[in-house]
Scaffold this active site. Structure first.
Site, PDB file in Angstrom:
ATOM      1  N   LEU A  16       0.669  -1.333   0.087  1.00 39.71           N
ATOM      2  CA  LEU A  16       0.034   0.089  -0.101  1.00 39.71           C
ATOM      3  C   LEU A  16       0.854   1.133  -0.006  1.00 39.71           C
ATOM      4  CD1 LEU A  16      -2.913  -0.931   2.515  1.00 39.71           C
ATOM      5  CD2 LEU A  16      -2.890  -1.040   0.130  1.00 39.71           C
ATOM      6  N   GLY A  17       2.192   1.227   0.485  1.00 37.69           N
ATOM      7  CA  GLY A  17       3.041   2.277   0.501  1.00 37.69           C
ATOM      8  C   GLY A  17       4.243   1.825   1.193  1.00 37.69           C
ATOM      9  N   LYS A  18       5.296   2.890   0.626  1.00 40.30           N
ATOM     10  CA  LYS A  18       6.608   2.740   1.263  1.00 40.30           C
ATOM     11  C   LYS A  18       7.412   3.861   1.403  1.00 40.30           C
ATOM     12  CE  LYS A  18      10.538  -0.316   0.095  1.00 40.30           C
ATOM     13  NZ  LYS A  18      11.360  -0.959  -1.315  1.00 40.30           N
ATOM     14  N   THR A  24       3.963  -0.292   4.254  1.00 40.31           N
ATOM     15  CA  THR A  24       2.664  -0.856   4.602  1.00 40.31           C
ATOM     16  C   THR A  24       1.948  -1.608   3.514  1.00 40.31           C
ATOM     17  OG1 THR A  24       2.445   1.326   5.363  1.00 40.31           O
ATOM     18  CG2 THR A  24       0.348   0.212   5.220  1.00 40.31           C
ATOM     19  N   LYS A  39       1.763  -2.663   9.348  1.00 37.77           N
ATOM     20  CA  LYS A  39       2.885  -1.502   9.130  1.00 37.77           C
ATOM     21  C   LYS A  39       4.197  -1.844   9.571  1.00 37.77           C
ATOM     22  CE  LYS A  39       1.725   2.980   9.997  1.00 37.77           C
ATOM     23  NZ  LYS A  39       1.044   4.058  10.782  1.00 37.77           N
ATOM     24  N   ASP A 140      -0.896  14.909  13.132  1.00 31.24           N
ATOM     25  CA  ASP A 140      -0.667  14.678  11.806  1.00 31.24           C
ATOM     26  C   ASP A 140      -2.270  14.609  11.046  1.00 31.24           C
ATOM     27  OD1 ASP A 140       0.829  14.917   9.563  1.00 31.24           O
ATOM     28  OD2 ASP A 140       1.348  12.930   9.446  1.00 31.24           O
TER      29      ASP A 140
END
Length: 474
Positions: A16-18, A24, A39, A140
């Site tokens: 999903l993300g890096k 993730t 995560k 955040d």
């Protein structure tokens, strides 16, 4: 990576993300067959112990939370594999798109949807800030950390707040080391100094909503005294919502909404907005300098200069001085009585010329300054580096009235509708500060300055008609 089994339980579906040292993953829990989010934090060359501290804090925080709009903690793993070592946090998967993704795809949000979204997120913040033993501050809040699920044409759908990687609780706040975390543009000013309070999350939420209504990140909008300037881009919105967004993003903690509960109530029941009945621009050719911001308003009136009246006075002063001053040459050859007369003429002539000189000096160099800040009102003169007060300074809260006094026409029978503005008066408890034609202001300048002061002070302009015998309010 796809198909890999972690901890003999979680089958990786896709990434999903890096980021550096992190990634993730979307995975399936082989025991429950539910999709989960994993995560991972890796121990490598870029690893810092502070990263692990925040990672563990996120896990502990999620473990303590139970709210439908926040991902639920499921598991915490240690990764010890030949090609990677680190830690993993497993949490429930929320299907949906982030606000950032919605906006990038061209989706827009109506005013009604913006309010729905604001209320949903404020309810999450009320839970985090006010219903925990230790207030939890997200730190955040931004468009990419807000997910929408099942959005329809008329509602924003279910709202989720995700990514608690920057979270701070009250216990951590006093733990020693202060870490500056957040995203530039959505971080409240106090966060740059390492300080975070519940109102810091309100700033992030306000900045996020400003992005929704303008289509621009806060960093793409101009600022004045650190305050985001967005109102000119959202004139289609209700003024009360514009005011509320400005209130949420006040740079000063003292001026910002202080709690999520207060923000929720003020969104539902907007505060009154003072509106001036008219907008008056500075008259063309006016040299008056007006400075106005949230902290003070200052009016600087330049020297009046040499006008017709002073020229006439000078024309009269020169012949008079020629008549009076020759006494200095005959004083030594005259009788005693004549000497006294000549000395008197000399002194009179010198005094007369000196007075004229002072008048010219004031006309050419003297500036007047009226200043009102949060503490006091002051009115002073400035001449060649010298300063003196025209009136004694008074406390700002004592200002009780703003008045424009007008004088009746000298020819009321012929022109009864004609009035001449005489002066503007700022009234405190026991003192009056006057600006008007005596200070070289024109009628239009007085009207302009009175309007600016009315807006800044929140006082209605009172108007007085004076005929020399009595005053009449109208």
């Amino acid at each position: 990576m796809t198909g890999k089994i972690l901890a003999e339980r979680y089958e990786v579906q896709r990434q999903l993300g890096k980021q550096t040292g992190r990634q993730t993953l979307l995975a399936r829990d082989l025991q429950t067959q539910e999709l989960v989010v994993i995560k991972q934090l890796f121990l490598g060359g870029d690893f810092e112990w502070q990263d692990l501290k925040l990672f563990e804090r996120e896990a502990e925080t999620l473990k303590s939370l139970s709210y439908p709009s926040i991902p639920r903690y499921l598991d915490y793993l240690e990764i010890d594999e030949p090609d990677s070592k680190g830690f993993a946090l497993v949490q429930t998967y929320v299907e949906g798109k982030t606000l950032e993704e919605h906006l990038r795809s061209g989706r827009t949000f109506s005013e009604s949807e913006v309010k729905q979204l604001a209320k949903s997120l404020l309810e999450i913040l009320i839970y985090l800030h006010e219903e925990q033993e230790q207030p939890v501050i997200h730190r955040d809040i931004k468009p990419s950390n807000i997910l929408l699920h099942s959005r329809s044409a008329h509602t924003v759908g279910q709202v989720y707040l995700v990514d608690f990687g920057s979270v701070q609780n009250q216990a951590a706040k006093f733990g020693g080391t202060i870490t500056v975390v957040g995203t530039y543009g959505y971080m409240a000013p106090e966060q740059f100094g390492g300080r975070s309070v519940p109102a810091s999350d309100l700033y992030g939420l306000g900045a996020t909503l400003i992005y929704l209504v303008t289509g621009l990140h806060p960093t793409e909008l101009s600022q004045q005294d650190l305050k985001i300037q967005f109102a000119d881009r959202v004139s289609h919105l209700n003024p009360s919502l514009i005011d509320w967004l400005g209130w949420m993003t006040e740079p000063s903690l003292e001026k910002r909404l202080s709690s999520a509960g207060e923000a929720w109530l003020s969104l539902k029941n907007p505060r009154p907005i003072h509106k001036s009945p008219m907008v008056v621009q500075q008259p063309p050719g006016s040299d008056i300098k007006l400075t106005k911001n949230s902290e003070f308003i200052e009016i600087v009136i330049p020297p009046q200069g040499i006008g017709f009246g002073l020229i006439a006075l000078l024309s009269a002063a020169v012949p008079a001085s020629i008549f009076l001053l020759p006494g200095v040459f005959s004083a030594y050859i005259s009788t005693y009585n004549s000497e006294i007369n000549h000395q008197f003429m000399l002194i009179s002539g010198s005094f007369f010329l000196g007075a004229v000189g002072v008048i010219f000096l004031f006309a050419i160099f003297r500036k007047l300054r009226l200043r009102i800040d949060r503490q006091q009102i002051s009115y002073s003169s400035h001449l060649l580096g010298l300063r003196w007060n025209n009136s004694k300074a008074a406390p700002r809260p004592d200002i009780c009235q703003l008045e424009i006094e007008e004088i009746k026409s000298l020819m009321p029978d012929k022109r009864p509708e004609l009035y001449k503005v005489s002066q503007m008066i700022i009234q405190t408890g026991h003192q009056k500060y006057r600006l008007g034609v005596k200070q070289g202001l024109s009628e239009s300048e007085i009207e302009w300055l009175a309007t600016e002061l009315s807006q800044w002070l929140g006082l209605k302009i009172q108007r007085t008609l004076t005929d020399g015998k009595k005053n009449k309010w109208f």
